[in-house]
Design a protein around this motif. Structure first.
Motif, PDB file in Angstrom:
ATOM      1  N   ALA A 193     -10.660  -7.803 -21.677  1.00  0.00           N
ATOM      2  CA  ALA A 193     -10.778  -7.627 -20.229  1.00  0.00           C
ATOM      3  C   ALA A 193     -10.539  -8.943 -19.502  1.00  0.00           C
ATOM      4  CB  ALA A 193     -12.162  -7.080 -19.887  1.00  0.00           C
ATOM      5  N   ALA A 194     -11.050 -10.050 -20.076  1.00  0.00           N
ATOM      6  CA  ALA A 194     -10.842 -11.366 -19.449  1.00  0.00           C
ATOM      7  C   ALA A 194      -9.365 -11.735 -19.465  1.00  0.00           C
ATOM      8  CB  ALA A 194     -11.663 -12.423 -20.183  1.00  0.00           C
ATOM      9  N   LEU A 195      -8.688 -11.459 -20.571  1.00  0.00           N
ATOM     10  CA  LEU A 195      -7.263 -11.758 -20.651  1.00  0.00           C
ATOM     11  C   LEU A 195      -6.464 -10.853 -19.712  1.00  0.00           C
ATOM     12  CD1 LEU A 195      -6.820 -12.296 -24.506  1.00  0.00           C
ATOM     13  CD2 LEU A 195      -7.030 -14.022 -22.717  1.00  0.00           C
ATOM     14  N   ASP A 196      -6.924  -9.610 -19.561  1.00  0.00           N
ATOM     15  CA  ASP A 196      -6.256  -8.706 -18.641  1.00  0.00           C
ATOM     16  C   ASP A 196      -6.356  -9.218 -17.205  1.00  0.00           C
ATOM     17  OD1 ASP A 196      -4.888  -6.072 -18.320  1.00  0.00           O
ATOM     18  OD2 ASP A 196      -6.603  -5.688 -17.028  1.00  0.00           O
ATOM     19  N   GLU A 197      -7.494  -9.837 -16.875  1.00  0.00           N
ATOM     20  CA  GLU A 197      -7.652 -10.443 -15.546  1.00  0.00           C
ATOM     21  C   GLU A 197      -6.646 -11.579 -15.358  1.00  0.00           C
ATOM     22  OE1 GLU A 197     -11.619 -11.728 -14.961  1.00  0.00           O
ATOM     23  OE2 GLU A 197     -12.494  -9.723 -15.156  1.00  0.00           O
ATOM     24  N   ALA A 198      -6.457 -12.381 -16.410  1.00  0.00           N
ATOM     25  CA  ALA A 198      -5.489 -13.484 -16.335  1.00  0.00           C
ATOM     26  C   ALA A 198      -4.083 -12.953 -16.092  1.00  0.00           C
ATOM     27  CB  ALA A 198      -5.533 -14.312 -17.620  1.00  0.00           C
ATOM     28  N   VAL A 199      -3.736 -11.895 -16.792  1.00  0.00           N
ATOM     29  CA  VAL A 199      -2.404 -11.298 -16.638  1.00  0.00           C
ATOM     30  C   VAL A 199      -2.259 -10.696 -15.246  1.00  0.00           C
ATOM     31  CG1 VAL A 199      -0.892  -9.448 -17.451  1.00  0.00           C
ATOM     32  CG2 VAL A 199      -2.067 -10.906 -19.110  1.00  0.00           C
ATOM     33  N   SER A 200      -3.289 -10.001 -14.786  1.00  0.00           N
ATOM     34  CA  SER A 200      -3.237  -9.384 -13.453  1.00  0.00           C
ATOM     35  C   SER A 200      -3.078 -10.428 -12.369  1.00  0.00           C
ATOM     36  CB  SER A 200      -4.500  -8.557 -13.208  1.00  0.00           C
ATOM     37  OG  SER A 200      -4.588  -7.489 -14.134  1.00  0.00           O
ATOM     38  N   SER A 201      -3.777 -11.555 -12.525  1.00  0.00           N
ATOM     39  CA  SER A 201      -3.658 -12.640 -11.554  1.00  0.00           C
ATOM     40  C   SER A 201      -2.240 -13.189 -11.523  1.00  0.00           C
ATOM     41  CB  SER A 201      -4.650 -13.756 -11.898  1.00  0.00           C
ATOM     42  OG  SER A 201      -4.491 -14.868 -11.043  1.00  0.00           O
ATOM     43  N   ALA A 202      -1.621 -13.337 -12.705  1.00  0.00           N
ATOM     44  CA  ALA A 202      -0.249 -13.838 -12.776  1.00  0.00           C
ATOM     45  C   ALA A 202       0.718 -12.845 -12.145  1.00  0.00           C
ATOM     46  CB  ALA A 202       0.138 -14.112 -14.226  1.00  0.00           C
ATOM     47  N   ASN A 203       0.447 -11.573 -12.329  1.00  0.00           N
ATOM     48  CA  ASN A 203       1.339 -10.538 -11.786  1.00  0.00           C
ATOM     49  C   ASN A 203       1.398 -10.559 -10.264  1.00  0.00           C
ATOM     50  OD1 ASN A 203       2.137  -9.573 -14.279  1.00  0.00           O
ATOM     51  ND2 ASN A 203       0.620  -7.922 -14.334  1.00  0.00           N
ATOM     52  N   GLU A 204       0.380 -11.126  -9.629  1.00  0.00           N
ATOM     53  CA  GLU A 204       0.369 -11.201  -8.169  1.00  0.00           C
ATOM     54  C   GLU A 204       1.501 -12.076  -7.635  1.00  0.00           C
ATOM     55  OE1 GLU A 204      -3.467 -12.552  -7.030  1.00  0.00           O
ATOM     56  OE2 GLU A 204      -4.526 -10.799  -7.846  1.00  0.00           O
ATOM     57  N   ALA A 205       2.070 -12.934  -8.510  1.00  0.00           N
ATOM     58  CA  ALA A 205       3.116 -13.859  -8.071  1.00  0.00           C
ATOM     59  C   ALA A 205       4.515 -13.256  -8.159  1.00  0.00           C
ATOM     60  CB  ALA A 205       3.061 -15.136  -8.909  1.00  0.00           C
ATOM     61  N   GLY A 244      17.804  -3.770 -15.800  1.00  0.00           N
ATOM     62  CA  GLY A 244      18.693  -4.732 -15.154  1.00  0.00           C
ATOM     63  C   GLY A 244      17.980  -5.771 -14.313  1.00  0.00           C
ATOM     64  N   LYS A 245      16.639  -5.848 -14.411  1.00  0.00           N
ATOM     65  CA  LYS A 245      15.890  -6.814 -13.615  1.00  0.00           C
ATOM     66  C   LYS A 245      15.879  -8.176 -14.301  1.00  0.00           C
ATOM     67  CE  LYS A 245      13.270  -8.187 -10.230  1.00  0.00           C
ATOM     68  NZ  LYS A 245      13.818  -8.290  -8.873  1.00  0.00           N
ATOM     69  N   ASN A 246      16.259  -9.235 -13.553  1.00  0.00           N
ATOM     70  CA  ASN A 246      16.190 -10.592 -14.078  1.00  0.00           C
ATOM     71  C   ASN A 246      14.758 -11.116 -13.919  1.00  0.00           C
ATOM     72  OD1 ASN A 246      18.872 -10.383 -14.497  1.00  0.00           O
ATOM     73  ND2 ASN A 246      19.483 -12.088 -13.204  1.00  0.00           N
ATOM     74  N   VAL A 247      14.193 -11.661 -15.000  1.00  0.00           N
ATOM     75  CA  VAL A 247      12.809 -12.145 -14.991  1.00  0.00           C
ATOM     76  C   VAL A 247      12.777 -13.580 -15.499  1.00  0.00           C
ATOM     77  CG1 VAL A 247      10.477 -11.782 -15.875  1.00  0.00           C
ATOM     78  CG2 VAL A 247      11.952  -9.810 -15.405  1.00  0.00           C
ATOM     79  N   ALA A 248      12.160 -14.480 -14.715  1.00  0.00           N
ATOM     80  CA  ALA A 248      11.982 -15.871 -15.130  1.00  0.00           C
ATOM     81  C   ALA A 248      10.616 -15.992 -15.808  1.00  0.00           C
ATOM     82  CB  ALA A 248      12.061 -16.801 -13.930  1.00  0.00           C
ATOM     83  N   PRO A 249      10.567 -16.175 -17.130  1.00  0.00           N
ATOM     84  CA  PRO A 249       9.278 -16.185 -17.843  1.00  0.00           C
ATOM     85  C   PRO A 249       8.311 -17.267 -17.373  1.00  0.00           C
ATOM     86  CG  PRO A 249      11.104 -16.014 -19.383  1.00  0.00           C
ATOM     87  CD  PRO A 249      11.697 -16.326 -18.047  1.00  0.00           C
ATOM     88  N   ALA A 250       8.837 -18.434 -16.983  1.00  0.00           N
ATOM     89  CA  ALA A 250       7.973 -19.574 -16.677  1.00  0.00           C
ATOM     90  C   ALA A 250       6.973 -19.261 -15.573  1.00  0.00           C
ATOM     91  CB  ALA A 250       8.818 -20.781 -16.288  1.00  0.00           C
ATOM     92  N   VAL A 251       7.375 -18.497 -14.578  1.00  0.00           N
ATOM     93  CA  VAL A 251       6.479 -18.184 -13.461  1.00  0.00           C
ATOM     94  C   VAL A 251       5.228 -17.492 -13.972  1.00  0.00           C
ATOM     95  CG1 VAL A 251       6.246 -16.888 -11.313  1.00  0.00           C
ATOM     96  CG2 VAL A 251       8.414 -18.010 -11.862  1.00  0.00           C
ATOM     97  N   LEU A 252       5.411 -16.499 -14.842  1.00  0.00           N
ATOM     98  CA  LEU A 252       4.285 -15.754 -15.389  1.00  0.00           C
ATOM     99  C   LEU A 252       3.519 -16.571 -16.431  1.00  0.00           C
ATOM    100  CD1 LEU A 252       6.238 -12.417 -15.751  1.00  0.00           C
ATOM    101  CD2 LEU A 252       4.145 -12.650 -14.399  1.00  0.00           C
ATOM    102  N   GLU A 253       4.254 -17.225 -17.311  1.00  0.00           N
ATOM    103  CA  GLU A 253       3.611 -17.962 -18.399  1.00  0.00           C
ATOM    104  C   GLU A 253       2.706 -19.069 -17.889  1.00  0.00           C
ATOM    105  OE1 GLU A 253       7.210 -17.179 -21.630  1.00  0.00           O
ATOM    106  OE2 GLU A 253       7.036 -19.111 -20.612  1.00  0.00           O
ATOM    107  N   ASP A 254       3.156 -19.799 -16.891  1.00  0.00           N
ATOM    108  CA  ASP A 254       2.354 -20.904 -16.362  1.00  0.00           C
ATOM    109  C   ASP A 254       1.052 -20.398 -15.753  1.00  0.00           C
ATOM    110  OD1 ASP A 254       4.288 -22.707 -17.124  1.00  0.00           O
ATOM    111  OD2 ASP A 254       5.306 -22.685 -15.200  1.00  0.00           O
ATOM    112  N   ARG A 255       1.112 -19.287 -15.042  1.00  0.00           N
ATOM    113  CA  ARG A 255      -0.092 -18.752 -14.406  1.00  0.00           C
ATOM    114  C   ARG A 255      -1.051 -18.155 -15.430  1.00  0.00           C
ATOM    115  NH1 ARG A 255       0.392 -17.743  -8.507  1.00  0.00           N
ATOM    116  NH2 ARG A 255      -1.304 -16.239  -8.774  1.00  0.00           N
ATOM    117  N   ILE A 256      -0.531 -17.470 -16.425  1.00  0.00           N
ATOM    118  CA  ILE A 256      -1.402 -16.899 -17.466  1.00  0.00           C
ATOM    119  C   ILE A 256      -2.052 -18.010 -18.272  1.00  0.00           C
ATOM    120  CG2 ILE A 256      -1.436 -15.516 -19.584  1.00  0.00           C
ATOM    121  CD1 ILE A 256       0.821 -13.810 -18.361  1.00  0.00           C
TER     122      ILE A 256
END
Length: 600
Positions: free
Chosen positions: A540-552, A473-485
């Motif tokens: 591993a590099a892509l995982d870092e990108a995803v982890s950085s985006a997750n901080e937001a 039931g969690k609403n997620v706005a994709p743009a926030v994550l996509e832009d950072r990744i």
């Protein structure tokens, strides 16, 4: 419900339309260069008087061919001088321009020209002409076709100029006089991310309301006789089109180039004072500069310089500004790094205008910190491009600025952004139901989600139709994550998934331009592409990108798993629109197996 508006700085004239801009320029600035075309590897400037004469000569040819006020005329070409020439010529006979992306498929061309009822079309290449000729049975009203670069013989401009010679100035003036502020200027077909593209009707008033208010608001960037802008984005898109008109209204010198392949050389030769771009352009400038520095053994210096630029920009917004130590470091890195970066952008530009997607705070602060401020804005085809933009003297990085003077922005109770003003579209062509759905009580319902601060600066938070609702039931706005990744140098595109699923996932594509550099720097140049995409170092590099985006975002909104796709999302593959927006339905359909693998 929150609302913010600014008073107008320009009044749309009661009579006339866009052709009057060229007449006014020829009267006030007859010898000032207003446009430049590429010739023999260099630039040839045309004065306001010369450009008006060329526009009128082509307009007479259109009139002689039978094009009449109100007729629709297709324009299928890359960005080039002739695009702007023909656009103003079409307007000068009271006709309506229908832009078509030069990358469009036969089906898309048939829809745009057929739905609009175009009676004529100008295409760029013989291949385009052959495609249009093959559609003759589907386009019975399209009786006139010209090509800018035919396989043999004179091109469209030469043919129209010669054909129009018998037409008198009075005959052309009579056609131009039919144009009023509320006459349709163009029908721009939307990207079609969720179905058939809709024809967005924009009036002369809409263009004048936008440009007439933007130019005085950004006055230091639009200095007649001094300022210049290089246009390389597709003129079939409303963002580039509005810059074309703003340059004519100011007027400032406008240069046009067909693509970004030779952009560095074009920037160096034209030396614009303003750069127009989308976030991906600025991301590539940063990533390429850093990769070059790393390759030359100067990666640590670049990273310290970048960190200093970001810190310096942030300090500009703080009470007291940058401290002495930060100012000294900034001055040092200006000599070592920043000047070279500004030189890549032509050496004279102090500002850029960016739209189409969020740039991201870090890059926004980085560019301002090197002395090149990127002013983000926000708009849609339906708002004739910018409905909000950052002031040149008070940008608020991370926002898309304040409302266009003379317009209003309202945030509805559910967070949807609503717009009001003279710059809005008139209707969707031949689609009253779709028009009524989004135009209600004078307000345009954008479908985008956002927030206004106390000073009227708008922040975007997502798009209503793209909100994902997970199984929890969690609403997620994709743009926030996509832009950072996507800001990571290795990532070309990203699409977040998770509708009805237990957690959020993502599909990633790798940037083909950057991948070889990345591999060479790590001694992996001998591996082929498929081996690289599966290599632990890349994952591993892509995982870092995803982890950085997750901080937001919160943990419930974070990306828990991703898959790397073998190819890239492209317009040709059917996964991107011509304006580089994701076609989510197409990606979801074509990569259903990969999405399922995320959850199994």
């Amino acid at each position: 419900m929150r609302e913010f508006s600014l008073p107008a700085r320009y009044t749309v004239p009661a009579e006339g339309g866009l052709p009057e801009l060229l007449r006014a320029n020829a009267a006030r600035h007859p010898h000032t260069a207003v446009i430049a075309r590429q010739r023999d590897g260099g630039w040839q400037d045309l004065t306001a008087t010369e450009f008006l004469a060329e526009v009128r000569a082509v307009a007479k040819g259109l009139l002689r061919s039978g094009v009449r006020p109100g007729d629709r005329v297709g324009l299928l070409s890359r960005t080039r001088y002739e695009w702007t020439l023909l656009d103003f010529a079409i307007w000068s006979v009271g006709a309506v321009t229908v832009p078509v992306y030069e990358t469009s498929s036969a089906e898309q061309i048939a829809w745009n020209l057929g739905d609009s009822g175009a009676v004529a079309v100008v295409v760029e290449t013989p291949e385009h002409l052959a495609t249009v000729e093959g559609l003759r049975d589907q386009l019975p009203e399209l009786t006139r076709r010209w090509c800018l670069e035919p396989a043999s013989g004179p091109g469209a401009v030469e043919l129209l100029t010669a054909a129009g010679a018998p037409i008198s100035d009075g005959e052309l003036d009579s056609a131009t006089a039919t144009v009023g502020p509320d006459s349709p200027a163009t029908i721009v077909y939307t990207s079609g991310t969720t179905g058939r593209p809709k024809g967005c009707v924009l009036s002369h008033r809409a263009f004048l309301a936008v440009c007439g208010n933007v130019v005085p608001a950004l006055a230091p960037l639009f200095r007649t006789g001094e300022s210049s802008v290089l246009l390389f984005l597709p003129l079939a898109h409303i963002f580039a089109r509005i810059v074309q008109v703003a340059a004519a209204l100011a007027p400032i010198r406008l240069g046009l180039v067909p693509n970004v392949a030779q952009l560095t050389d074009d920037l160096a030769s034209f030396r614009p004072t303003i750069v127009l771009g989308v976030p991906r352009v600025f991301e590539k400038v940063y990533n390429s500069a850093r990769a070059t520095a790393v390759q030359g053994g100067k990666g640590p210096i670049f990273d310290r310089a970048a960190a200093t630029a970001v810190a310096y920009s942030r300090a500009l917004d703080a009470p007291g500004g940058p401290g002495l130590g930060l100012r000294l470091r900034h001055r040092l890195f200006d000599r070592l790094v920043y000047r070279k970066l500004r030189a890549v952008l032509g050496g004279r530009a102090t500002h850029a205008i960016s739209g189409g997607a969020p740039l991201g705070e870090r890059l926004g602060h980085f560019f301002r910190g090197i002395g090149f401020t990127v002013l983000e804005g926000y708009g849609l085809t339906e708002s004739c491009a910018p409905t909000a933009f950052n002031p040149w003297d008070a940008p608020r990085i991370g926002t898309v600025g304040r409302p266009l003077p003379g317009s209003a922005i309202r945030i509805a109770e559910d967070g949807e952004i609503l717009l009001h003003g003279e710059h809005l579209f008139t209707e969707y062509w031949n689609d009253p139901a779709a028009t009524a759905e989004v135009l209600r009580d004078g307000w345009f319902h954008t479908g985008d989600l956002g927030d206004l601060d106390a000073d009227g600066y708008l922040s975007l938070t997502g798009r209503a139709k793209e909100i994902l609702v997970t199984a929890g039931g969690k609403n997620v706005a994709p743009a926030v994550l996509e832009d950072r990744i996507r800001a990571h140098a290795l990532v070309a595109e990203c699409m977040v998934v998770g509708e009805g699923r237990p957690f959020v996932g993502a599909l990633l594509t790798v940037d083909d331009d950057f991948l070889p550099r990345w591999a060479a720097q790590r001694g992996l140049a001998d591996l082929d592409r498929s081996e690289l995409l599966a290599h632990p170092a890349l994952l591993a590099a892509l995982d870092e990108a995803v982890s950085s985006a997750n901080e937001a975002v919160s943990r419930a909104e974070s990306v828990r798993s991703f898959r790397v796709l073998p190819g890239q999302f492209t317009e040709q593959s059917g996964h991107l629109t011509p304006s580089m927006k994701l076609k989510r339905q197409a990606v979801t359909r074509d990569y259903a197996t990969e999405i399922e693998a995320i959850y199994t």
